[in-house]
Design an enzyme around this catalytic site. Structure first.
Site, PDB file in Angstrom:
ATOM      1  N   SER A 549       0.851  -1.192   0.000  1.00  0.00           N
ATOM      2  CA  SER A 549       0.000   0.000   0.000  1.00  0.00           C
ATOM      3  C   SER A 549       0.887   1.243   0.000  1.00  0.00           C
ATOM      4  O   SER A 549       1.698   1.421  -0.904  1.00  0.00           O
ATOM      5  CB  SER A 549      -0.957  -0.046   1.197  1.00  0.00           C
ATOM      6  OG  SER A 549      -1.999   0.864   1.050  1.00  0.00           O
ATOM      7  N   ASP A 635      -9.786  -3.364  -5.763  1.00  0.00           N
ATOM      8  CA  ASP A 635      -9.202  -2.567  -4.673  1.00  0.00           C
ATOM      9  C   ASP A 635      -9.646  -1.108  -4.784  1.00  0.00           C
ATOM     10  O   ASP A 635      -9.302  -0.427  -5.745  1.00  0.00           O
ATOM     11  CB  ASP A 635      -7.681  -2.659  -4.745  1.00  0.00           C
ATOM     12  CG  ASP A 635      -6.980  -2.031  -3.554  1.00  0.00           C
ATOM     13  OD1 ASP A 635      -7.632  -1.307  -2.789  1.00  0.00           O
ATOM     14  OD2 ASP A 635      -5.772  -2.278  -3.400  1.00  0.00           O
ATOM     15  N   HIS A 670      -7.959  -4.872  -1.775  1.00  0.00           N
ATOM     16  CA  HIS A 670      -6.768  -4.395  -1.087  1.00  0.00           C
ATOM     17  C   HIS A 670      -6.173  -5.429  -0.138  1.00  0.00           C
ATOM     18  O   HIS A 670      -4.958  -5.513   0.003  1.00  0.00           O
ATOM     19  CB  HIS A 670      -7.119  -3.122  -0.308  1.00  0.00           C
ATOM     20  CG  HIS A 670      -5.937  -2.300   0.074  1.00  0.00           C
ATOM     21  ND1 HIS A 670      -5.152  -1.646  -0.862  1.00  0.00           N
ATOM     22  CD2 HIS A 670      -5.391  -2.001   1.283  1.00  0.00           C
ATOM     23  CE1 HIS A 670      -4.185  -0.980  -0.242  1.00  0.00           C
ATOM     24  NE2 HIS A 670      -4.301  -1.192   1.049  1.00  0.00           N
TER      25      HIS A 670
END
Length: 697
Positions: A549, A635, A670
């Site tokens: 991330s 995501d 995600h």
């Protein structure tokens, strides 16, 4: 093993696109990989444009072919990691009146089973997530929260990976769901005191949580009452409840400013009451001290950089009535707090290490729960009860599996309730955990937590996996990992760089790694790698770095800045297309993110600074380490086209023969695969890559 790339890699077509801001024009050959229909793709992956799907599937096929020789290793790693997990396991039951609530896993199961015990110790299964996941390509449980009267259970689930959670309500007595179904929520709920209604947050088409609704059990979602709507798209909205159960909370916040509104839990139709109006840069949250009719407020007002605790009367909680409760102590960061009837517990960090402080509310007497190891992780759990002398915490370190304790805040008795079992065996004495400090270019000392076997030679020959994050004030704990042992047992030094952008050394550590100081995050990480090599813990070109991330953005930045330091880079759901994302206010998280990175639309300085480090924009013709990027099609946080564009540009410009691999999970978002064993398979995949590029197999 030297990985050999397949005969031909996918070559993305180039379609020139450009944008101009502040008189500066950016060009982008791969902007077409962003599906114009992306909102629909979040809800239904089948909506992806055929040309984009074909390209992503070609990348996946190429990655599968490149990593095919590691198939046996991946199976071995997965078996090792799975062998360290007690498959039939349960959390420590948490008391709440006539029941104690917990979750457990059955042998071989992917998902948790939520249960409760009555006063006679009989178990009742409330929700078996394995049954709910049957036939689903993706299933992730969100919140499971019983009503105060224990007759109903609200539960939320995401079935696409796009973080649109649907709320359902179950009759605890029959185990059957009611007709209630509330779609498109954030997954959080807050029950009223009578268990007749709950608050939730609606997520809109841009995936923004801006509206709070009240749902009355037994009614249709279309009839739900709007309780609060946030007009500023740069803020998030959450719901919760005080430990006392007396107040429902509406929490409005971005990354540096917060505002709370209260609703009496016993009168949920009451309009929300503002505690203190938002002030830019001021954060606060509250707990309720019922007997003394006051709120206890954790805040950074009055220049309290590392936060302090204040109090205010329930009848008049406005900012003008706040008074110090625990004054600010520079260098001691207050992380969290919880108020019980007669005690207050706070979790704080000093010199990179956490501790719990207990305060008796009647006379203000305090004591500390301390720990001896050089590096460890500590978590405070509030539980369900308010009228209790018991709190709970979990302790672990990089060598010590998790231990859960009940702690009597009055007698100071510490009771071990659970010690994490490692079925395949684990002897902490076989390992070393240390904390060292790397000197950054400006003289700051960057903490680095280490784990390695006692038998590992520290003569520069050991490979190293260096993990980093460094954003949003999130501190990466030096915690026990059943997966990292598979690297360490093969001679790796496993290291965590506690770089600026986190809060490991206080709030200043965070503020020095954001906005126009963001490059400190990257140079700190490079300094950590250089120091590890200098100390003989590894050597240059023997380091595989790993982040996800915002930590994936870190990976992209250091790949551009110091490619010869690393031999491999693993970037999971990497935020690498920083400029394009921050210049697009229509994307789900862009407006709230401007306080973390800067607003390049309005601020020319922010634009130029961001352009100096944005990983995708700074890919150039040079040698790069082996790079493995992973993303998720649905995501909403880091959209799939960020790693896809990055991989395409890297492959087109790099001047060496090292691998550029891209894997997009076409059925997840995600968080990757949701099942506990499926996630281990993903870890085994990236760790097999780390071992291969380090010639450690």
């Amino acid at each position: 093993m030297n990985l050999t790339p397949p005969a031909s890699a996918p070559i993305a077509a180039k379609h020139l696109a450009s944008d101009t801001h502040h008189g500066i024009t950016r060009t982008d050959d791969y902007a077409w990989l962003r599906d114009q229909n992306w909102r629909d793709v979040m809800r239904d992956p089948a909506a992806l444009s055929p040309d984009i799907r074909a390209y992503l599937e070609a990348e996946n096929d190429y990655t599968d072919a490149a990593l095919a020789p590691l198939g046996d290793l991946r199976e071995t790693l997965f078996a090792e990691m799975k062998g360290r997990i007690k498959e039939e396991d349960a959390s420590v039951p948490s008391p709440d009146g006539p029941f104690a609530y917990y979750l457990r896993y059955a042998q071989g199961s992917q998902h948790p089973i939520f249960c409760r015990l009555d006063t006679e110790g009989s178990e009742q299964v409330l929700l078996d997530c394995n049954k709910e996941a049957e036939g689903e390509a993706y299933f992730r449980i969100g919140e499971v929260d019983h009503a105060p009267m224990h007759d109903l259970v609200a539960w939320t689930a995401d079935r696409k990976g796009s973080e649109y959670f649907t709320i359902r309500v179950r009759d605890a007595a029959t185990g059957k769901d009611l007709a209630d179904e509330v779609p498109d929520t954030s997954g959080d709920i807050a029950w009223d005191a009578n268990g007749k209604s709950f608050l939730y947050v609606h997520v809109d088409e841009e995936h923004r949580p801006l509206k709070v609704f009240r749902h009355i059990v037994g009614t249709h979602a279309k009839d739900d009452t709007l309780v609060y709507e946030e007009e500023d798209h740069g803020f998030y909205v959450d719901v919760g409840k005080t430990q006392s159960g007396r107040f429902l909370l509406i929490d409005i916040h971005d990354h540096q400013t917060s505002e709370l509104r209260l609703i009496p839990a016993g009168a949920p139709a009451t309009p929300p009451r503002l505690v203190a109006a938002r002030e830019h840069g001021v954060e606060y949250d509250i707990e309720h001290d019922e007997d003394r009719e006051r709120f206890l407020i954790l805040t950074n007002v009055d220049g309290a950089e590392d936060f302090k605790l204040m109090e205010a009367p329930v009848a008049a909680p406005e900012r003008a009535n706040w008074r110090d409760f625990v004054p600010h102590r520079p260098g001691t960061l207050v992380l969290a707090h919880v108020a019980y009837r007669n005690h207050h517990a706070r979790l704080e960090r000093r010199d990179g290490l956490s501790r719990i402080v207990i305060r008796r509310l009647g006379d203000g007497a305090e004591h500390e729960i301390g720990f001896d190891e050089e590096a460890y992780d500590l978590n405070l759990s509030s539980g369900y009860e308010y009228n209790t002398t018991r709190t709970r915490f979990a302790y672990n370190s990089m060598t010590t599996p998790s231990e859960v304790y009940d702690y009597d805040m009055e007698s100071r008795a510490r009771t071990l309730r659970k010690r994490q079992e490692v079925p395949s065996g684990h002897n902490p004495a076989d390992y070393v955990t240390r904390r060292i400090f790397a000197k950054a270019g400006d003289g700051e000392l960057v903490p680095v937590s280490l784990l390695y076997r006692k038998t590992t030679k520290l003569d520069g020959s050991a490979p190293c996996l260096l993990y980093g994050y460094g954003s949003y004030g999130i501190s990466i704990p030096a915690s026990f990992s059943v997966t990292a042992l598979s690297l360490v047992d093969r001679g790796f030094v496993y290291a965590i760089a506690h770089i600026r952008g986190g809060k490991e050394k206080g709030y200043r550590w965070y503020s020095d790694g954001k906005l126009l100081k963001k490059r400190n995050t990257f140079t700190d990480f490079i300094a950590a790698g250089e120091h590890l090599a200098k100390e003989g813990l590894t050597s240059r070109g023997r380091i595989v770095c790993h982040g996800g991330s915002a930590g994936g953005m870190l990976m992209g930045a250091v790949a551009n800045m110091a490619p010869d330091l690393f031999n491999g880079i693993i970037a999971e759901v990497p935020f690498v297309d920083v400029m394009a994302t921050m210049l697009d206010a229509s994307l789900p998280l862009t407006p709230p993110e401007w306080h973390e990175w800067g607003n390049p639309i309005e601020d020319e300085d922010a634009y130029k600074y961001m352009a100096s480090y944005s990983p995708y924009d700074n890919v150039r013709a040079q040698s790069y380490p082996h790079i493995f990027a992973l993303g998720g099609l649905t995501d909403p946080r880091v959209t799939y086209w960020e790693p896809a564009k990055w991989a395409a540009k890297l492959r087109a410009l790099r001047t060496d023969a090292n691998l550029t691999l891209l894997r997009i999970n076409m059925e997840a978002g995600h968080g990757g695969a949701p099942g506990r064993f499926e996630r281990l398979k993903e870890v085994a995949l990236v760790y097999s890559f780390a071992l291969a590029v380090s010639d450690s197999i």
